[in-house]
Motif scaffolding. Structure first.
Motif, short mmCIF file in Angstrom:
data_model
loop_
_atom_site.label_atom_id
_atom_site.label_comp_id
_atom_site.label_asym_id
_atom_site.label_seq_id
_atom_site.Cartn_x
_atom_site.Cartn_y
_atom_site.Cartn_z
N ALA A 30 0.83 -1.21 0.00
CA ALA A 30 0.00 0.00 0.00
C ALA A 30 0.87 1.25 0.00
N PHE A 31 1.93 1.27 0.82
CA PHE A 31 2.84 2.41 0.84
C PHE A 31 3.58 2.55 -0.50
N HIS A 32 3.95 1.43 -1.09
CA HIS A 32 4.63 1.45 -2.38
C HIS A 32 3.71 2.04 -3.46
N LEU A 33 2.46 1.63 -3.48
CA LEU A 33 1.50 2.16 -4.45
C LEU A 33 1.27 3.66 -4.24
N LEU A 34 1.17 4.08 -3.00
CA LEU A 34 1.00 5.51 -2.70
C LEU A 34 2.21 6.31 -3.18
N ALA A 35 3.40 5.80 -2.91
CA ALA A 35 4.62 6.49 -3.35
C ALA A 35 4.72 6.53 -4.87
N ALA A 36 4.40 5.42 -5.53
CA ALA A 36 4.46 5.39 -7.00
C ALA A 36 3.44 6.34 -7.60
N THR A 37 2.28 6.44 -6.98
CA THR A 37 1.24 7.36 -7.45
C THR A 37 1.72 8.81 -7.32
N ALA A 38 2.36 9.12 -6.18
CA ALA A 38 2.87 10.48 -5.98
C ALA A 38 3.97 10.79 -6.99
N TRP A 39 4.87 9.84 -7.20
CA TRP A 39 5.99 10.06 -8.13
C TRP A 39 5.48 10.27 -9.56
N ALA A 40 4.66 9.34 -10.04
CA ALA A 40 4.16 9.44 -11.42
C ALA A 40 3.18 10.61 -11.57
N GLY A 41 2.28 10.78 -10.62
CA GLY A 41 1.32 11.88 -10.69
C GLY A 41 2.00 13.23 -10.62
N GLY A 42 3.01 13.34 -9.77
CA GLY A 42 3.76 14.58 -9.69
C GLY A 42 4.51 14.88 -10.98
N ALA A 43 5.09 13.83 -11.59
CA ALA A 43 5.80 14.02 -12.85
C ALA A 43 4.84 14.47 -13.95
N LEU A 44 3.66 13.89 -13.99
CA LEU A 44 2.67 14.30 -15.00
C LEU A 44 2.16 15.72 -14.72
N SER A 45 2.02 16.07 -13.45
CA SER A 45 1.63 17.44 -13.09
C SER A 45 2.70 18.44 -13.51
N MET A 46 3.96 18.05 -13.35
CA MET A 46 5.04 18.94 -13.77
C MET A 46 5.05 19.11 -15.28
N GLN A 47 4.68 18.06 -16.02
CA GLN A 47 4.56 18.20 -17.48
C GLN A 47 3.50 19.23 -17.82
N ALA A 48 2.36 19.13 -17.16
CA ALA A 48 1.27 20.08 -17.43
C ALA A 48 1.69 21.51 -17.10
N LEU A 49 2.37 21.69 -15.97
CA LEU A 49 2.84 23.02 -15.59
C LEU A 49 3.89 23.54 -16.58
N SER A 50 4.76 22.66 -17.06
CA SER A 50 5.77 23.08 -18.04
C SER A 50 5.12 23.56 -19.33
N PHE A 51 4.10 22.85 -19.78
CA PHE A 51 3.41 23.25 -21.00
C PHE A 51 2.64 24.55 -20.78
N LEU A 52 2.12 24.75 -19.57
CA LEU A 52 1.44 26.01 -19.25
C LEU A 52 2.44 27.17 -19.30
N ARG A 53 3.63 26.93 -18.76
CA ARG A 53 4.67 27.97 -18.78
C ARG A 53 5.06 28.34 -20.21
N LEU A 54 5.14 27.34 -21.07
CA LEU A 54 5.51 27.60 -22.47
C LEU A 54 4.42 28.34 -23.23
N SER A 55 3.19 28.22 -22.76
CA SER A 55 2.08 28.83 -23.50
C SER A 55 1.78 30.27 -23.07
N THR A 56 2.51 30.80 -22.12
CA THR A 56 2.25 32.17 -21.67
C THR A 56 3.47 33.05 -21.93
N ASP A 57 3.19 34.30 -22.26
CA ASP A 57 4.26 35.28 -22.47
C ASP A 57 4.44 36.18 -21.24
N ASP A 58 3.56 36.04 -20.27
CA ASP A 58 3.60 36.87 -19.07
C ASP A 58 4.74 36.41 -18.16
#
Length: 193
Positions: A30-58
């Motif tokens: 259960a702890f391993h699944l929670l950690a893997a979810t945080a790792w993968a989910g965080g990495a995917l969230s960082m992808q989304a934030l990176s693309f958001l940063r690239l799409s703004t000129d502000d």
């Protein structure tokens, strides 16, 4: 004492067959699944934030997004990676699974150690400082590639990172004992009743 013996024998057949009565294995899983979810989910969230940063000129929004990227990396991705390493160490030392006894475990350790090393290098200012020091030598190109893979800044780099995350999920589900090619067995057809 019975639970300790079950933990030591866990994974002896290589696929991590379930031990329904062992609360130690289930809790660590259960702890391993929670950690893997945080790792993968965080990495995917960082992808989304990176693309958001690239799409703004502000510039102001870019600074906030950059701070958010570091926050997610620090408080979601890195603890998830650390949790995967700690639970993986438990599985590797305390059970019959080991570190490289089976292909799926070896692959997960390889990706985890690489992500840990490169992730920590580019988590702080060290990776960018090395790139500056090595610029013009040709080695900086390799570090730039790895940095782009860890912190994707384009759709292709994000897709490559997503493929590695997906491969980790798939290898955890299928758990091949080796990477040798296996032929698929035809499904047995039953005559209609």
């Amino acid at each position: 004492m019975q639970h300790i013996d079950i933990v030591r024998r866990y994974g002896i057949r290589g696929k991590g067959f379930s031990n329904p009565d062992n609360y130690i294995i289930k809790t660590v899983k259960a702890f391993h699944l929670l950690a893997a979810t945080a790792w993968a989910g965080g990495a995917l969230s960082m992808q989304a934030l990176s693309f958001l940063r690239l799409s703004t000129d502000d510039a102001g929004a870019g600074a906030v997004i950059q701070a958010s990227l570091h926050f997610v990396d620090t408080w979601v991705v890195m603890p998830g990676l650390a949790g995967c390493i700690l639970t993986g160490l438990f599985y590797s030392f305390a059970t019959a699974i080991g570190f490289f006894k089976f292909a799926w475990i070896g692959y997960k350790w390889l990706i985890t150690c690489a992500a840990g090393f490169w992730g920590v290098l580019f988590w702080g200012p060290w990776g960018d400082a090395y790139i500056l020091q090595l610029s013009g030598t040709g080695i900086d190109v390799v570090l730039r590639f790895v940095r782009a893979f860890i912190l994707p800044e384009s759709m292709w780099q994000g897709a490559l990172q997503l493929l590695v995350i997906l491969s980790m999920c798939l290898i955890s589900v299928y758990r091949p004992l080796s990477f040798r090619h296996r032929q698929l067995q035809p499904l047995e057809s039953k005559p209609p009743a």
